[in-house]
Design an enzyme around this catalytic site. Structure first.
Site: not given
Ligand code: PMP
Length: 285
Positions: A184, A52, A151
């Site tokens: 989210e 990612r 990200k």
């Molecule tokens: N949404 C956002 C906006 C995030 O920053 C994160 C944290 N990385 C997540 C969802 C959850 O992703 P992950 O399970 O890969 O940590």
């Protein structure tokens, strides 16, 4: 002993780990990052996070100056040098040091940073009682602007949502997309349980493709719980049997209230508890 932070091939004590004021990561948020965890000395879902990171970099036309294997070796070395078994790992790649203009073509050397430290977002009581969310008016980044799948070091969208939630007395925000669909939280994906089945917004709702979200899909398959990616509205969350958030930092965290409405019984439900237990078992295996 102070923690050692990796910056461009060298290790610095935490208090001396500094970047230039001309770094475009600072000037413009021009960079990408990851949030990874190590449990008992093993990096959890290492390849998924590294992939990612490279996809985020590719999306902003940033060439990471290390191969994926070299990057992984730096992360492992950073854990080792700090003697860490359980840690939160923060790789950051910025456009690098440049001039006071936007053009990334005039910035030549991306900077690579790796921090390995601890993180704790929500007090333990919220895992027992469930966390309260509020819907905020800050709309999740439109995918046609800055894609939520990147990200990036520009997290202002999420920070503004967090500020709104805190002002409203909640620890975490529920963000909608421009069409009013649930997207989210500020650093977590969201799921609901209804009649024994799981539902979560699809990537097309404008969300980060969470690694933990993928693990929830795996647990669902393992347990034979149907799991569907579908557009959700606040109405669906208000009337769900259960709701939980998931992410690297929070793992699986029950949500018991949204906008003052109790979800289900108003306490963490059996599906959420079972998924949380299985997640903990997997990370500690
Ligand atoms: N949404 C956002 C906006 C995030 O920053 C994160 C944290 N990385 C997540 C969802 C959850 O992703 P992950 O399970 O890969 O940590």
């Amino acid at each position: 002993m102070s923690l050692k932070v990796y910056i461009d091939g060298e290790y610095y004590d935490k208090e001396n780990a500094k970047v230039s004021v001309y770094d475009h990561g600072l000037l413009y948020g021009d960079g990408v990052f990851e949030g990874i965890r190590a449990y008992g000395g093993t990096v959890w879902r290492f390849d998924e996070h590294i992939n990612r990171l490279y996809e985020s970099a590719q999306a902003i036309a940033l060439a990471i100056p290390l191969s994926r294997d070299e990057f992984k070796a730096v992360i492992l070395r950073t854990l080792e040098i700090n003697g860490l078994q359980d840690a939160y790992i923060r790789p950051v790649v910025t456009r690098g040091v440049g001039y006071l203009g936007l053009d990334p073509a005039r910035v030549f050397n991306p900077s690579v940073i790796v921090i390995a430290d601890q993180i704790s977002l929500f007090p333990e009581e919220h895992y027992e009682q469930g966390l309260h969310l509020v819907t905020v008016s800050t709309v999740r980044n439109h995918p046609m602007a800055l894609s939520p799948r990147v990200k990036s070091c520009n997290y202002l969208n999420n920070i503004l949502a967090k500020v709104e939630a805190k002002n409203a007395g909640a620890l975490e925000a529920l963000m909608l997309n421009v069409d009013g669909q649930v997207s989210e939280c500020t650093g977590e994906n969201i799921f609901i349980v209804r009649d024994g089945a799981l539902f979560t917004p699809p990537l097309s709702a404008g969300i980060l493709e969470g690694v933990t979200r993928g693990v929830v899909f795996e647990i669902a398959a393992e347990k034979g719980v149907p799991c569907t990616e579908t557009s959700l509205f606040r109405h669906d969350l208000y009337n769900a049997d259960e709701c939980f958030m998931c992410g690297t930092a929070v793992e699986i965290c029950p949500v018991s209230k949204l906008d003052g409405r109790a979800i289900g019984t108003g306490l963490p439900g059996p599906v959420t508890k079972a998924f949380r237990a299985r997640f903990q078992e997997m990370t500690r295996e």
